[in-house]
Write an enzyme that holds these catalytic residues in place. Structure first.
Site, short mmCIF file in Angstrom:
data_model
loop_
_atom_site.label_atom_id
_atom_site.label_comp_id
_atom_site.label_asym_id
_atom_site.label_seq_id
_atom_site.Cartn_x
_atom_site.Cartn_y
_atom_site.Cartn_z
N SER A 154 42.62 36.27 46.64
CA SER A 154 41.91 35.02 46.88
C SER A 154 41.12 34.57 45.65
O SER A 154 41.71 34.34 44.60
CB SER A 154 41.03 35.20 48.13
OG SER A 154 40.28 34.05 48.39
N ASP A 182 47.54 35.75 47.47
CA ASP A 182 47.11 34.46 48.01
C ASP A 182 45.91 33.89 47.24
O ASP A 182 44.81 33.78 47.79
CB ASP A 182 46.80 34.53 49.51
CG ASP A 182 47.08 33.18 50.17
OD1 ASP A 182 48.04 32.50 49.76
OD2 ASP A 182 46.34 32.78 51.07
N ARG A 220 41.66 28.23 36.12
CA ARG A 220 42.25 28.98 37.23
C ARG A 220 43.23 29.99 36.63
O ARG A 220 43.42 30.05 35.41
CB ARG A 220 42.98 28.02 38.17
CG ARG A 220 44.04 27.19 37.46
CD ARG A 220 45.01 26.50 38.41
NE ARG A 220 45.84 25.50 37.77
CZ ARG A 220 46.94 25.77 37.04
NH1 ARG A 220 47.34 27.01 36.85
NH2 ARG A 220 47.65 24.78 36.51
N ASP A 260 46.78 31.32 35.52
CA ASP A 260 48.06 30.73 35.10
C ASP A 260 48.90 31.81 34.42
O ASP A 260 48.39 32.89 34.10
CB ASP A 260 47.82 29.51 34.20
CG ASP A 260 47.42 29.91 32.79
OD1 ASP A 260 48.29 29.97 31.92
OD2 ASP A 260 46.22 30.20 32.57
N ASP A 273 47.92 34.25 31.46
CA ASP A 273 46.75 35.13 31.54
C ASP A 273 47.08 36.62 31.39
O ASP A 273 46.18 37.44 31.25
CB ASP A 273 45.99 34.88 32.86
CG ASP A 273 45.32 33.51 32.86
OD1 ASP A 273 45.05 32.97 31.78
OD2 ASP A 273 45.06 32.98 33.96
N HIS A 281 45.81 34.13 55.38
CA HIS A 281 45.29 34.41 54.04
C HIS A 281 45.32 35.92 53.77
O HIS A 281 45.76 36.38 52.72
CB HIS A 281 43.86 33.87 53.99
CG HIS A 281 43.27 33.75 52.62
ND1 HIS A 281 43.97 33.30 51.53
CD2 HIS A 281 42.00 33.98 52.18
CE1 HIS A 281 43.16 33.28 50.47
NE2 HIS A 281 41.96 33.70 50.84
#
Length: 452
Positions: free
Chosen positions: A159, A183, A197, A199, A202, A253
């Site tokens: 998460s 997730d 965020r 990607d 990374d 989730h």
């Protein structure tokens, strides 16, 4: 007795000191009141190794030699949890630790940032992901100076934790070995720039699992390979209405974690590259050779074995279907039917395989199949369990879902069931009648080749 004490005292003292050093540290347990007040972020690192699988050792952020069980020559895996609106420790953490250490000798670091993740205000928790990322970035630098190779680091982020892993990876320009995102969080990250965020740049390899893309998860692909079980939305076995309380919000989730755990231990679930989940269910993506050298990879922990090929391909989106509960893996068969009816028939088919006392069930109900005279209709059937051959009986039920019309009959000239994983062992049956809503049981026979 005096004589004995002289010998025992040093031994006792040493024992006491060892116990002191090895004090087990627990994951921070907060409750609802903290969630309302909001808590200040404090990142706690708990180290687990094969020597201490059930006892987390509190790790220093700055001095690794202070934690003797940390071994720089072993690979290091981080588990980074996500948003914790209630503040309780994740229910899956113990099993995660156990399975990873059984799989591989490693330094396993549980990143406990619960004090930053427990907040009714998700926006606050999201802000804390940047701080947690800075904290871990500093730790990785300490590890590097201590002789840890960045290639040997694997970050598993759940998460919000997935984006934390991304921030750390970005600071090391793709040199960290692997990031697994379970997730990754969607809200407040959707539509943001890659640097804000997770990607694919990374880490050397980024694998992503999406189980709640219409809720708490991120819809678009974020890695070198992205897995969308059950299409990435409603996971089977999860409640579909709000009346089931908290489960309704978190079940889809959280399923990402349980699927990943099973991939470490039991199930080898094959994932199929495809343009959409619908095409996959329609059986259009089963020819794995067409996807180049990576073929259809096995989902989960072991996908790293295809890392180089998948990286070269740039990006791959894959689909698979699961059972509602553990074991999640299903067995896929293609079903080819040729009928002899004057008029076109539409309907759904349920198939049961029997082998001795064992049985496996598949319901093909995502859309009505079209049966046209002398035309082969191909469907993809997912059976809820694996059956060793031989299959001694097949039960079929054909339903049109038509309540008002007279019951139809479907005259089947040929039925062929082929295991997707083992195309050499098809099962056939020729010339029989299926009546609407009536179960028909037949014995399969070997397929005759070239028989339309």
């Amino acid at each position: 007795s005096m004589f004995l004490w002289q010998y025992l005292t040093p031994v006792l003292l040493i024992t006491v000191q060892i116990c002191k050093a090895q004090k087990c540290e627990e994951f921070t347990d907060l409750d609802f009141k903290h969630a309302f007040i909001g808590t200040n972020l404090r990142v706690k690192l708990l180290l687990y190794t094969r020597e201490n699988t059930s006892c987390g050792l509190l790790m220093s952020h700055t001095n690794l030699s202070a934690t003797p069980s940390f071994n720089a020559s072993r690979p290091t895996t981080f588990i980074i949890h996500g948003y914790r609106p209630t503040g309780s420790p994740p229910v899956w953490m113990g099993r995660f630790i156990q399975l990873l250490l059984e799989k591989k000798d490693m330094n396993l670091i549980v990143v406990d940032w619960n004090r930053g993740a427990t907040n009714v205000n998700y926006i606050k928790a999201k802000e804390n992901t940047l701080k947690a990322g800075e904290n871990l970035t500093a730790l990785v630098k300490v590890m590097q100076d201590y002789g840890v190779s960045l290639h040997s680091i694997h970050m598993i982020g759940i998460s919000l934790g997935a984006h934390i892993a991304g921030f750390v990876g970005a600071n090391y320009n793709s040199t960290i070995g692997r990031i697994t995102a379970l997730d990754p969080a969607g809200p407040l990250f959707t539509g943001s720039a890659p640097e804000d965020r997770l990607d694919p740049t990374d880490a050397q390899f980024v694998d992503v699992l999406h189980t709640d893309i219409d809720g708490l998860g991120f819809r678009k692909p974020l890695g070198h390979i992205d897995f969308y079980p059950n299409g990435g939305t409603d996971q089977p076995g999860c409640p579909t209405t709000i009346f089931s309380g908290g489960e309704y919000f978190k079940c889809d989730h959280q399923r990402s974690v349980f699927l990943y755990l099973e991939s470490i231990k039991e199930c080898k679930i094959r994932a199929y590259p495809c343009t959409s989940y619908k095409d996959y269910l329609d059986g259009k993506c089963l020819n794995c050779e067409q996807f180049g050298p990576a073929g259809c990879p096995i989902f989960g922990y072991d996908v790293i074995e295809r890392k180089d090929i998948l990286r070269e391909m740039g990006h791959t989106t894959t689909y698979f279907k699961t059972n509602p509960k553990n074991p999640f893996c299903m067995t896929a068969y293609t079903v080819d039917i040729v009928t002899w009816n004057q008029e076109v028939r539409f309907g759904y088919i349920t198939i049961k395989l029997h082998s001795g006392s064992k049985e496996a069930l598949a319901t093909i109900d995502h859309e009505a199949s079209k049966f046209k005279k002398f035309t082969e209709t191909r469907m993809l059937a997912h059976f809820d369990s694996y059956i060793e051959s031989p299959v001694d009986k097949l039960s079929l039920t054909f339903t049109t879902g038509n309540v008002f019309k007279p019951p139809y009959k479907l005259r089947v000239l040929r039925l062929r069931l082929t295991p997707v994983e083992n195309k050499e062992r098809p099962l056939c049956r020729y010339d029989f009648i299926l009546e609407d809503n009536k179960k028909k049981t037949v014995r399969p026979i070997p397929c005759e080749e070239n028989n339309f």
